[in-house]
Design a protein around this motif. Sequence first.
Motif, short mmCIF file in Angstrom:
data_model
loop_
_atom_site.label_atom_id
_atom_site.label_comp_id
_atom_site.label_asym_id
_atom_site.label_seq_id
_atom_site.Cartn_x
_atom_site.Cartn_y
_atom_site.Cartn_z
N THR A 4 0.85 -1.20 0.00
CA THR A 4 0.00 0.00 0.00
C THR A 4 0.88 1.25 0.00
OG1 THR A 4 -0.01 0.27 2.38
CG2 THR A 4 -1.68 -1.22 1.47
N PRO A 5 0.28 2.37 -0.39
CA PRO A 5 1.05 3.63 -0.34
C PRO A 5 1.52 3.96 1.08
CG PRO A 5 -0.92 3.90 -1.66
CD PRO A 5 -1.02 2.55 -1.03
N ASP A 7 2.35 1.85 3.44
CA ASP A 7 3.53 1.01 3.71
C ASP A 7 4.77 1.63 3.08
OD1 ASP A 7 1.86 -0.79 4.87
OD2 ASP A 7 1.84 -2.22 3.20
N LEU A 8 4.59 2.10 1.83
CA LEU A 8 5.75 2.58 1.07
C LEU A 8 6.49 3.69 1.81
CD1 LEU A 8 7.39 2.58 -1.61
CD2 LEU A 8 5.76 4.26 -2.48
N GLY A 10 6.13 4.32 5.04
CA GLY A 10 6.18 4.03 6.47
C GLY A 10 5.30 4.95 7.28
#
Lengths: 104, 493
Positions: A4-5, A7-8, A10
């Motif tokens: 997901t964005p 996650d990307l 953090g």
Amino acid sequence: MARTPTDLVGAQPDPPFEITFDGRSVTALPGQSVAAALWGAGILAWRTTRDGGRPRGAFCGIGQCYDCLATVNGEPNRRACLVPAHPGDAITTQEGHGHDRLGV
Amino acid sequence: MTASVSEPSGLYDLVVVGAGSAGLAGAVIASELGLSVALVDASTQSGGQFYRHPAPALGAVRPEALHHDWSTFSNLRRRLGASGIAHLTGHHVWSLAKEADETWTVHAVTGADGTAKRPVRIRARTLLLATGAYERQLPFPGWTLPGVVGAAGAQAMLKSGLVLPGRRIVVAGSGPLLLAVAASLAAAGARVPTVVEAAGYLRYARTPRALVANPQKAAEALVHGAALLRHRVRVRLRSAVTEVHGTDRVEAVTVTRLDRDWRPVPGTGRRIACDALAVGHGLVPQIELATALGCATRPLPDCTLGLALDGLQETSVRGLWAAGETGGVGGAELAWTEGELAGRAVVARLLGRRSDAGRIAGLQRRRDRMRAFADVMASAHAPGPGWPVWLTDDTDVCRCEEVTVGCVREAVADLGARDARTVKLLTRAGMGWCQGRMCGTAVACLAARDGVAEPPSERRPFAVPVSLSTLAALDEPAEPGGVEAEASSIEGP
Ligand code: FES
């Protein structure tokens, strides 16, 4: 690969909150625009056009195209890609030019 | 309702419009060299479109994951924070005016989308315009369906809102930005089945000198290329999305091969399932604040207009400088190079001394080298004359006013329109909310007799919508001060 964005990058956002779209509850993250919150809920259209009654939502994402106009807390013609979402905001589908009650 | 106009503290030496790479670099250097500077921007955060990033409340620990060269921006942002620059956020500039005493007035409306009640005017001895660009669109059947979004738009929403328009996103159009968009969408978890590029990359090879002089651009392309390979994204050259399928939202697109002139090759259409399409055909300099003042423009190799600038970034109107995409689209590095150059030029004018001749010459060399590459890029991705073949008569050209290709063709064929302005008067194409930003290129191409479009050069009196009460309030005496508390903030480092 990030799934997901969020996650990307953090992301550790402040607690999410609720807004409504045509009465239905939608979860928004603090710092998101109204358009981003709606996209996050899988909603891509929140306006119908004046002539064809066709659905529209965000297109340019940066305030240039005015396709993302929405009625926010009763006020029509707000650019959803620029307006930040606030807890309890009521977003409603804008029909036509958004001034139907004025008859203009 | 009447709106009173407020004025943030007095006369600035320099007001910079736009807080992206060019504006930040210009503002910071001018302030560091001793000028009083205000930096005016529509967004609540600095960075412009390239360095667009999530709001602090989203708590992004690694915002740089969505960017190249984040360190350049962090450096500029740190210097902004350490400076005395008045950073006026949430200010949408709608007009610039030159006063009788040669000073400038910058008129802005405030708020996230410019609808806050209080208009503002900011006074300046000199101006630097760094308003960037917006995305160029060419229409095709189905492009108004929800799920079709701008390629840069998808990236903007991802960078600031951490959201995607779908799970399976085709990226299409023309220009190197598509590779960057596809790479970031894929990195953020979208499945990108294909990138569809209308041009061929062979054009670049025809101008090897510009390529050799700009090795960092080739390196950038390799980084994106490697990312796309990793995510198994296929790049199709000389192809276009010629139709979108779906009733209320995107379900699939048809991708068709193009000939050298961008004419669809019959029988080559392939249907690709997806739930979103991110599409764009390059960028258009956003220069209406300058053209409204009569600033000279220059035609760019992709049929758009940029501002004509001298060796030190000054426009044809004395006292108004411009930098970055306003002079032609060339990317963030070119933008901050020009921004710094302009900032130093303003200092030299106002303080009567050259700040650093060696540095200025270095910036100019770097600028010229990157400008040359930008022109190669623009000509490689200029829309081919055959693209209108993929339109049907009922395709909307103007999204705002729902004007179809059929209407525009009728205005041209039957009513004799020969340019975008006449088509506009006859059909209302370009008269809606966006004032032709989305349809301007398409209308100009359709109106061109021999397929070679003149760039639309119309002047707009207002760069953003302004309420009548704001205009009415302009005659009232200004209220000094007070605006910082209400409608702006100074962004921290
Ligand atoms: S999406 Fe274009 S103005 Fe909001």
